[in-house]
Design a protein around this motif. Structure first.
Motif, PDB file in Angstrom:
ATOM      1  N   LEU A 166      49.806  36.487  81.981  1.00 55.78           N
ATOM      2  CA  LEU A 166      50.004  35.025  81.537  1.00 55.78           C
ATOM      3  C   LEU A 166      50.484  34.738  80.094  1.00 55.78           C
ATOM      4  O   LEU A 166      51.206  33.960  79.894  1.00 55.78           O
ATOM      5  CB  LEU A 166      48.665  34.381  81.771  1.00 55.78           C
ATOM      6  CG  LEU A 166      48.087  34.349  83.184  1.00 55.78           C
ATOM      7  CD1 LEU A 166      46.817  33.807  83.201  1.00 55.78           C
ATOM      8  CD2 LEU A 166      48.991  34.073  84.393  1.00 55.78           C
ATOM      9  N   ASP A 167      49.887  35.820  79.154  1.00 55.70           N
ATOM     10  CA  ASP A 167      50.437  35.360  77.744  1.00 55.70           C
ATOM     11  C   ASP A 167      51.624  35.920  77.600  1.00 55.70           C
ATOM     12  O   ASP A 167      52.458  35.091  76.700  1.00 55.70           O
ATOM     13  CB  ASP A 167      49.359  36.080  77.050  1.00 55.70           C
ATOM     14  CG  ASP A 167      47.935  35.702  76.727  1.00 55.70           C
ATOM     15  OD1 ASP A 167      47.751  34.623  77.177  1.00 55.70           O
ATOM     16  OD2 ASP A 167      46.976  36.287  76.461  1.00 55.70           O
ATOM     17  N   ARG A 222      47.723  25.933  78.435  1.00 57.29           N
ATOM     18  CA  ARG A 222      48.498  26.557  77.479  1.00 57.29           C
ATOM     19  C   ARG A 222      49.844  25.796  77.669  1.00 57.29           C
ATOM     20  O   ARG A 222      50.480  25.716  76.386  1.00 57.29           O
ATOM     21  CB  ARG A 222      48.507  27.946  77.643  1.00 57.29           C
ATOM     22  CG  ARG A 222      47.224  28.640  77.241  1.00 57.29           C
ATOM     23  CD  ARG A 222      46.830  28.496  75.860  1.00 57.29           C
ATOM     24  NE  ARG A 222      48.047  28.955  74.899  1.00 57.29           N
ATOM     25  CZ  ARG A 222      48.355  30.130  74.693  1.00 57.29           C
ATOM     26  NH1 ARG A 222      47.794  31.222  75.113  1.00 57.29           N
ATOM     27  NH2 ARG A 222      49.231  30.114  73.871  1.00 57.29           N
ATOM     28  N   LEU A 233      53.862  33.136  79.085  1.00 54.22           N
ATOM     29  CA  LEU A 233      53.832  31.793  77.957  1.00 54.22           C
ATOM     30  C   LEU A 233      54.647  31.964  76.924  1.00 54.22           C
ATOM     31  O   LEU A 233      55.235  30.978  76.412  1.00 54.22           O
ATOM     32  CB  LEU A 233      52.412  31.566  77.792  1.00 54.22           C
ATOM     33  CG  LEU A 233      51.291  30.770  78.776  1.00 54.22           C
ATOM     34  CD1 LEU A 233      49.991  31.137  78.505  1.00 54.22           C
ATOM     35  CD2 LEU A 233      51.795  29.545  78.956  1.00 54.22           C
ATOM     36  N   THR A 234      54.768  33.033  76.246  1.00 56.72           N
ATOM     37  CA  THR A 234      55.541  33.273  75.213  1.00 56.72           C
ATOM     38  C   THR A 234      57.084  33.142  75.824  1.00 56.72           C
ATOM     39  O   THR A 234      57.943  32.571  74.984  1.00 56.72           O
ATOM     40  CB  THR A 234      55.360  34.938  74.630  1.00 56.72           C
ATOM     41  OG1 THR A 234      54.114  34.777  74.102  1.00 56.72           O
ATOM     42  CG2 THR A 234      56.295  35.036  73.409  1.00 56.72           C
ATOM     43  N   TYR A 275      44.075  28.062  83.115  1.00 61.75           N
ATOM     44  CA  TYR A 275      44.426  28.485  81.606  1.00 61.75           C
ATOM     45  C   TYR A 275      46.133  28.263  81.423  1.00 61.75           C
ATOM     46  O   TYR A 275      46.473  27.807  80.519  1.00 61.75           O
ATOM     47  CB  TYR A 275      44.494  30.239  81.753  1.00 61.75           C
ATOM     48  CG  TYR A 275      44.466  30.953  80.361  1.00 61.75           C
ATOM     49  CD1 TYR A 275      43.925  30.877  79.468  1.00 61.75           C
ATOM     50  CD2 TYR A 275      45.948  31.658  80.443  1.00 61.75           C
ATOM     51  CE1 TYR A 275      44.277  31.305  78.035  1.00 61.75           C
ATOM     52  CE2 TYR A 275      46.325  32.200  79.203  1.00 61.75           C
ATOM     53  CZ  TYR A 275      45.457  32.196  78.000  1.00 61.75           C
ATOM     54  OH  TYR A 275      45.879  32.907  76.954  1.00 61.75           O
ATOM     55  N   MET A 276      46.825  28.338  82.504  1.00 65.85           N
ATOM     56  CA  MET A 276      48.302  28.189  82.188  1.00 65.85           C
ATOM     57  C   MET A 276      48.578  26.786  82.180  1.00 65.85           C
ATOM     58  O   MET A 276      49.563  26.530  81.248  1.00 65.85           O
ATOM     59  CB  MET A 276      49.002  28.528  83.574  1.00 65.85           C
ATOM     60  CG  MET A 276      49.342  30.340  83.731  1.00 65.85           C
ATOM     61  SD  MET A 276      50.553  31.018  82.420  1.00 65.85           S
ATOM     62  CE  MET A 276      51.862  30.497  82.933  1.00 65.85           C
ATOM     63  N   ARG A 279      45.330  38.393  82.204  1.00 64.28           N
ATOM     64  CA  ARG A 279      45.504  37.404  81.083  1.00 64.28           C
ATOM     65  C   ARG A 279      46.676  37.798  80.365  1.00 64.28           C
ATOM     66  O   ARG A 279      47.374  37.216  79.866  1.00 64.28           O
ATOM     67  CB  ARG A 279      44.231  37.642  80.279  1.00 64.28           C
ATOM     68  CG  ARG A 279      44.298  36.612  79.011  1.00 64.28           C
ATOM     69  CD  ARG A 279      44.499  35.260  79.621  1.00 64.28           C
ATOM     70  NE  ARG A 279      43.543  34.546  80.651  1.00 64.28           N
ATOM     71  CZ  ARG A 279      42.458  33.965  80.297  1.00 64.28           C
ATOM     72  NH1 ARG A 279      42.069  33.776  79.082  1.00 64.28           N
ATOM     73  NH2 ARG A 279      41.575  33.490  81.411  1.00 64.28           N
ATOM     74  N   ALA A 280      47.015  39.497  80.144  1.00 61.22           N
ATOM     75  CA  ALA A 280      48.053  39.954  79.652  1.00 61.22           C
ATOM     76  C   ALA A 280      49.423  39.243  80.218  1.00 61.22           C
ATOM     77  O   ALA A 280      50.352  39.127  79.469  1.00 61.22           O
ATOM     78  CB  ALA A 280      47.976  41.426  79.576  1.00 61.22           C
ATOM     79  N   ASN A 288      43.004  31.303  86.515  1.00 59.65           N
ATOM     80  CA  ASN A 288      44.573  31.564  86.048  1.00 59.65           C
ATOM     81  C   ASN A 288      45.398  30.066  85.968  1.00 59.65           C
ATOM     82  O   ASN A 288      46.216  29.943  84.925  1.00 59.65           O
ATOM     83  CB  ASN A 288      45.081  32.450  86.779  1.00 59.65           C
ATOM     84  CG  ASN A 288      44.730  34.058  86.640  1.00 59.65           C
ATOM     85  OD1 ASN A 288      44.203  34.297  85.683  1.00 59.65           O
ATOM     86  ND2 ASN A 288      45.128  34.812  87.514  1.00 59.65           N
TER      87      ASN A 288
END
Length: 410
Positions: free
Chosen positions: A393-394, A325, A397-398, A321-322, A390-391, A318
């Motif tokens: 995190l996404d 991104r 990020l948005t 990924y963060m 993952r949801a 995680n």
């Protein structure tokens, strides 16, 4: 004959006037904090720790805590706490040196010492008190402490309480540390103290080089591994394991309220140091023992951490990924750092506006201001956990991209 009225003491109004004067003075300071954008207030959080919480009535994805492995609400920890409460009650109501040393405490201390590959361990009520206790007990006015410029407030306060001479080392500057060690060879006791993983910047101390310097100059090493324990190293033993110096740190302190999901603090060191702290560390001597349920919780957390190593792997997945991104979005982020990710806003008002923009989009990441960080480096501090999917995190990020543009950070 003296009348009753004549024997009465004269009435004075000094106390109310002094109280009024203090109240006005305090209010002026509060107004000044508000004007500087440094005023703080308590937020209302509802529900258990987890990837989502309610903050001031708003449900949000949680990026402001330190439950890095997601253990705070693990069923095994809750069960251990309940069983200990039923057996021992809710509180010990005594210091350990009086009647508060129930059998769980030496069990956890032995377990921690083994985990950290040290001779002995000692529990404190908090990580803060552990640092106060060690520094105020082990060094004094004839001694020198070499303290990193970004060390935690508990280390700073412990240095002050000790009355030792303090030499501030520029952050992670090994050349400066060596110059100071060379200059202060004549002190009675010398101690270099650092955080392992810095809680506001997310960077890691160069422990291998620090230990090498300390051994060369016959200096004691002390490391606060609060944010590294459970996270760093192949088996989660912390920064010393990750740096290849496990067993070579003289004194390690830390919090049990981060990745281990419990509460309290610890010190691991030689048996001599631990025995000395039992006799001389005032924050240990004059404090009630931790509730037995808390001790049982941490014992179980150590077992769960060994049984479920995938939690640490998920945390690092995680984190990577963060970071990748966030860099792609336009934030100034190192893609190879730790689970603590600072997004510097540069001024308090901007940091708190960033925080509010995120919360309005369903993401909670607290704004951090002076004195927690140096002036001009106010920031949002994101803390990634193993509990985020993952949801989560996404979505975050948005929100971070939108909020970053709203406050002109990207």
């Amino acid at each position: 004959m003296i009348s009753a009225n004549e024997t009465k003491m004269p009435v004075t109004h000094n106390a109310p006037l002094l109280r009024d004067t203090m109240a006005r003075s305090l209010q002026r300071e509060l107004d000044s904090l508000k004007a500087e954008g440094l005023h703080r207030r308590l937020r209302q959080v509802d529900g258990p720790q987890g990837p989502r919480i309610s903050v001031d009535g708003t449900e949000a994805i949680h990026f402001a805590g330190s439950d890095y492995l997601g253990l705070a609400c693990h069923p095994r920890l809750k069960q251990a706490a309940c069983q200990a409460t039923m057996r021992y009650g809710c509180g010990v109501a005594s210091a350990r040196l009086i009647s508060g040393n129930h059998d769980l405490y030496p069990q956890l201390e032995e377990r921690l010492a083994c985990f950290k590959q040290a001779e002995a361990a000692l529990l404190f009520s908090t990580g803060y008190q552990a640092n106060l206790g060690v520094l105020s007990a082990l060094v004094g006015s004839q001694d020198v402490v070499f303290s990193d410029a970004l060390n935690h407030a508990s280390i700073v306060d412990g240095c002050r309480l000790s009355r030792a001479q303090v030499r501030i080392v520029p952050h992670n500057d090994l050349a400066a540390l060596e110059r100071l060690l060379e200059r202060e060879r004549s002190a009675r006791r010398r101690l270099v103290v650092v955080d392992s993983l810095y809680s506001m910047d997310g960077d890691v101390a160069p422990l291998a080089q620090i230990v090498e310097l300390a051994e060369r100059y016959d200096c004691v090493t002390m490391v606060d591994d609060s944010h590294g324990t459970g996270v760093l190293g192949k088996t989660g033993r912390g920064a010393a394991e990750a740096a290849g110096v496990l067993g070579r740190i003289d004194i390690e302190t830390g919090s049990l309220a981060k990745a281990l999901g419990g509460f309290g603090g610890y010190v691991v060191a030689s048996r001599t140091v631990i025995e000395y702290l039992i006799n001389r560390a005032r924050p240990f001597i004059f404090t009630c023992a931790l509730p037995s349920a808390v001790v049982a919780t941490v014992l179980e957390a150590l077992a769960v951490m060994e049984d479920e190593p995938e939690r640490r792997q998920r945390l690092w997945d995680n984190t990577r990924y963060m970071r990748i991104r966030l860099r792609e979005i336009g934030f100034d982020v190192n893609p190879n750092g730790t689970q603590i990710i600072p997004l510097v806003a540069g001024e308090p008002e901007r940091a708190m506006r960033f925080c509010q923009e995120l919360l309005s989009r369903g993401v909670f990441a607290q704004g951090i201001r002076y004195p927690s960080v140096p002036r001009g480096t106010e920031r949002i501090r994101l803390t990634v956990t193993a509990s985020h999917n993952r949801a989560d995190l996404d979505i975050a990020l948005t929100a971070l991209a939108e909020a970053g543009r709203a406050v002109q950070l990207i």
